[in-house]
Design an enzyme around this catalytic site. Sequence first.
Site, PDB file in Angstrom:
ATOM      1  N   GLY A 122       0.647  -1.234  -0.043  1.00  0.00           N
ATOM      2  CA  GLY A 122       0.005   0.216   0.015  1.00  0.00           C
ATOM      3  C   GLY A 122       0.773   1.197   0.108  1.00  0.00           C
ATOM      4  O   GLY A 122       1.908   1.311  -0.264  1.00  0.00           O
ATOM      5  N   GLY A 123       0.397   2.295   0.573  1.00  0.00           N
ATOM      6  CA  GLY A 123       0.819   3.616   0.571  1.00  0.00           C
ATOM      7  C   GLY A 123       2.436   3.460   1.359  1.00  0.00           C
ATOM      8  O   GLY A 123       3.333   4.164   1.059  1.00  0.00           O
ATOM      9  N   GLY A 152      25.056  15.395 -27.443  1.00  0.00           N
ATOM     10  CA  GLY A 152      24.449  15.755 -26.110  1.00  0.00           C
ATOM     11  C   GLY A 152      25.154  14.822 -24.892  1.00  0.00           C
ATOM     12  O   GLY A 152      25.039  15.422 -23.659  1.00  0.00           O
ATOM     13  N   ALA A 153      25.401  13.686 -25.175  1.00  0.00           N
ATOM     14  CA  ALA A 153      25.756  12.751 -24.108  1.00  0.00           C
ATOM     15  C   ALA A 153      27.164  13.211 -23.436  1.00  0.00           C
ATOM     16  O   ALA A 153      27.257  13.284 -22.405  1.00  0.00           O
ATOM     17  CB  ALA A 153      26.136  11.279 -24.628  1.00  0.00           C
TER      18      ALA A 153
HETATM   19  C1  HXC Z   1      -4.391  -5.052  10.521  1.00  0.00           C
HETATM   20  C2  HXC Z   1      -3.017  -6.949   9.837  1.00  0.00           C
HETATM   21  C3  HXC Z   1      -2.830  -6.080   8.591  1.00  0.00           C
HETATM   22  C4  HXC Z   1      -3.298  -4.894   8.655  1.00  0.00           C
HETATM   23  C5  HXC Z   1      -1.847  -8.097   8.426  1.00  0.00           C
HETATM   24  N1  HXC Z   1      -2.545  -8.092   9.518  1.00  0.00           N
HETATM   25  N2  HXC Z   1      -2.115  -6.933   7.687  1.00  0.00           N
HETATM   26  N3  HXC Z   1      -3.647  -6.285  10.774  1.00  0.00           N
HETATM   27  N4  HXC Z   1      -4.128  -4.586   9.571  1.00  0.00           N
HETATM   28  N5  HXC Z   1      -2.972  -4.400   7.531  1.00  0.00           N
HETATM   29  C6  HXC Z   1      -2.407  -9.386  10.849  1.00  0.00           C
HETATM   30  C7  HXC Z   1      -3.230 -10.044  10.063  1.00  0.00           C
HETATM   31  O1  HXC Z   1      -4.623 -10.134  10.497  1.00  0.00           O
HETATM   32  C8  HXC Z   1      -2.642 -11.312  11.065  1.00  0.00           C
HETATM   33  O2  HXC Z   1      -3.072 -11.463  12.307  1.00  0.00           O
HETATM   34  C9  HXC Z   1      -1.356 -11.026  11.155  1.00  0.00           C
HETATM   35  O3  HXC Z   1      -1.183  -9.579  10.660  1.00  0.00           O
HETATM   36  C10 HXC Z   1      -0.377 -11.505  10.054  1.00  0.00           C
HETATM   37  O4  HXC Z   1      -0.914 -11.677   8.593  1.00  0.00           O
HETATM   38  P1  HXC Z   1      -1.095 -12.890   7.949  1.00  0.00           P
HETATM   39  O5  HXC Z   1      -2.067 -12.524   6.962  1.00  0.00           O
HETATM   40  O6  HXC Z   1      -1.437 -13.898   8.741  1.00  0.00           O
HETATM   41  O7  HXC Z   1       0.330 -13.116   7.320  1.00  0.00           O
HETATM   42  P2  HXC Z   1       0.689 -13.451   5.847  1.00  0.00           P
HETATM   43  O8  HXC Z   1       0.047 -14.533   5.430  1.00  0.00           O
HETATM   44  O9  HXC Z   1       2.285 -13.622   5.904  1.00  0.00           O
HETATM   45  O10 HXC Z   1       0.507 -12.282   4.994  1.00  0.00           O
HETATM   46  C11 HXC Z   1       1.153 -10.970   4.973  1.00  0.00           C
HETATM   47  C12 HXC Z   1       0.425  -9.988   4.069  1.00  0.00           C
HETATM   48  C13 HXC Z   1      -1.378 -10.041   4.270  1.00  0.00           C
HETATM   49  C14 HXC Z   1       0.462 -10.295   2.621  1.00  0.00           C
HETATM   50  C15 HXC Z   1       0.902  -8.528   4.497  1.00  0.00           C
HETATM   51  O11 HXC Z   1      -1.537  -9.860   5.883  1.00  0.00           O
HETATM   52  C16 HXC Z   1      -2.001  -8.972   3.844  1.00  0.00           C
HETATM   53  O12 HXC Z   1      -2.261  -9.209   2.682  1.00  0.00           O
HETATM   54  N6  HXC Z   1      -2.495  -8.019   4.664  1.00  0.00           N
HETATM   55  C17 HXC Z   1      -3.114  -6.719   4.290  1.00  0.00           C
HETATM   56  C18 HXC Z   1      -2.233  -5.860   3.511  1.00  0.00           C
HETATM   57  C19 HXC Z   1      -2.983  -4.795   2.945  1.00  0.00           C
HETATM   58  O13 HXC Z   1      -3.936  -4.735   2.231  1.00  0.00           O
HETATM   59  N7  HXC Z   1      -2.569  -3.610   3.870  1.00  0.00           N
HETATM   60  C20 HXC Z   1      -3.374  -2.279   3.648  1.00  0.00           C
HETATM   61  C21 HXC Z   1      -2.665  -1.656   2.565  1.00  0.00           C
HETATM   62  S1  HXC Z   1      -3.343  -0.145   1.975  1.00  0.00           S
HETATM   63  P3  HXC Z   1      -3.211 -12.672  13.317  1.00  0.00           P
HETATM   64  O14 HXC Z   1      -4.163 -12.094  14.416  1.00  0.00           O
HETATM   65  O15 HXC Z   1      -4.133 -13.643  12.523  1.00  0.00           O
HETATM   66  O16 HXC Z   1      -1.982 -13.215  13.621  1.00  0.00           O
HETATM   67  C22 HXC Z   1      -2.484   0.867   2.976  1.00  0.00           C
HETATM   68  C23 HXC Z   1      -2.518   2.200   2.770  1.00  0.00           C
HETATM   69  C24 HXC Z   1      -1.559   3.216   3.197  1.00  0.00           C
HETATM   70  O17 HXC Z   1      -1.360   0.598   3.440  1.00  0.00           O
HETATM   71  C25 HXC Z   1      -1.827   4.364   2.672  1.00  0.00           C
HETATM   72  C26 HXC Z   1      -0.710   5.299   3.302  1.00  0.00           C
HETATM   73  C27 HXC Z   1      -0.992   6.700   2.421  1.00  0.00           C
END
Ligand code: HXC
Length: 542
Positions: free
Chosen positions: A197-198, A432-433
């Site tokens: 994500g971000g 130019g390079a």
């Molecule tokens: C809360 C989260 C989380 C999140 C993971 N966890 N991502 N909790 N918020 N964003 C938690 C899971 O629920 C899990 O909890 C533990 O972390 C481990 O995650 P797993 O999924 O079991 O691990 P894994 O299989 O290794 O997968 C990792 C992962 C996946 C690929 C990162 O967790 C995932 O896709 N997460 C979401 C990613 C995402 O979409 N994030 C938001 C992006 S948008 P438990 O309790 O079960 O152990 C963003 C916007 C930012 O970031 C903007 C800024 C400007």
Amino acid sequence: MSISELDRIPDFASERNGNGSAGQGSGQTMDALRERRDRLRARILRGRPEAAERQHKLGKRTARERLELLLDEGTFVEVDMYRRHRAHGLGMEAERPYTDGVVTGSGTIHGRRVFVYAQDFTVFGGSLGEAHALKIHKVMDLALATGSPFIGLNDSGGARIQEGVMSLNGYGEIFRRNVQASGVIPQISVVLGPCAGGAAYSTALADFTFMVRDTAQLYLTGPDVVEAVTGQRVSHAALGGADVHGGLSGVATFVHDDEETCLEEVRYLVSMLAGNNMELPPRLPSRGAAGDTRPRLAEIVPVDPGKPYDMRLVVAELVDDGDFLEVHELWAPNVICALARIDGEVVGIVGNQPMVLAGVLDVPASQKAARFVRFCDAFSIPLVTLVDVPGFLPGTDQEHSGIIRHGAKLLYAYCDATVPRVQVILRKAYGGAYIVMDSRSIGADLSLAWPTNEIAVMGAHGAVNVIHRRELAAAEDAAALRAELVRAYTEQLVHPQYAAERGLVDDVIDPADTRAAVARGLAMLRDKRKPQPHRKHGNVPL
Ligand code: HXC
């Protein structure tokens, strides 16, 4: 298994209540309070062994293990260890682990202070909520206030979903600090797990991004979203793995096979950087390079300008101990950017690589070199530019991709650079390079050329075809005439002294003397000062 089911760390208050005491004011001794504090601290430091084991099985280390590898032994000073989130809803009240999924503080690398954060994937997947973000903001502020490099170890699922807009706000505040600190302190981002994500933007804003193969992924939208939106199925690694960003997108500056090597290389990089823009990079004692000859240079570089060779071998001859740190080694390899030392002084080397695409400048090469030149200039690293370039890559692909805009980035970066700048022309430097590769016309302080230098608007054959087109078309023996015209053009315009006679080359040197001449040049330019006109900022062709 959730955190509460595993080894949830009891908070200080519940420990105290468990002991049946009401608090300090009711007869607690300092020793008892200290003992409780120590017990809590020990639990936090121990973490959850099961979760650590899960990390290890994935080929990853825990946040604290990583900090041990990164920092000098025993130097880590943690801040905000006891911080916890204050989020409500979606089950958050039940789990309020200390650290909130990120370990923050400072330590030293080769005896010099740095500030760091290390995200802890074992707590909420290292996701960033309000408290987590505030901890990072605090160390960023301290890094800036103390003029120390800032290093982020990323291993996170991104914005903590349960904390909604506060997570997004936390990221925004990080990005704002990244930009404020840009050009003031070096910023290094290390991706050791997911960085989705971000969150990925903080790595893009850093000066250098390290990634580890197989375990690190960096993308704005993960494979699930990609499939939902485009129908395309793609793996995490194929979408945003280390090799994708190291070789294709150019987001990763360094790619390593494992965390140990990666963190060791971060230490090596830091060893060459100033703590901030008011300091000079750490200097080692002189090696007497000013009297050093390197006869091998003439063997490495063929006299024939059309023959390829490996510019990295030239760099190895020029720098101390043959040691250099190549930046973006896998991306745009037709230009080489490297940090190294010459006679103990840190330098940034930019060189055309005749082994790849004949060393032409194209879109990625221009972007790569431009960003490197900007970094070196911001942190007082003198530039040494090794020129052997046939020109910019021609073609619709390049023109339509904006080679004019991207080539201008490199031009801008050099024109704007106030650090000492030494240009070495090994063989050809056309059009130019030639100008862009730090010619005197755009501000190089010293231009040295080998006797094999050919500096011209274009190569002899191309030039003759343009200016003698009619004569050649009418000639009975066009080949003989062309050969004669090429000889005349070369004799008159591209002989080794041509540019030196006009002051555009300061000296024509023996290749074997290059290391010595560059070392002398750098010593001569050491106290260079070049005030710039006052302005809010320039308008870099971004
Ligand atoms: C809360 C989260 C989380 C999140 C993971 N966890 N991502 N909790 N918020 N964003 C938690 C899971 O629920 C899990 O909890 C533990 O972390 C481990 O995650 P797993 O999924 O079991 O691990 P894994 O299989 O290794 O997968 C990792 C992962 C996946 C690929 C990162 O967790 C995932 O896709 N997460 C979401 C990613 C995402 O979409 N994030 C938001 C992006 S948008 P438990 O309790 O079960 O152990 C963003 C916007 C930012 O970031 C903007 C800024 C400007």
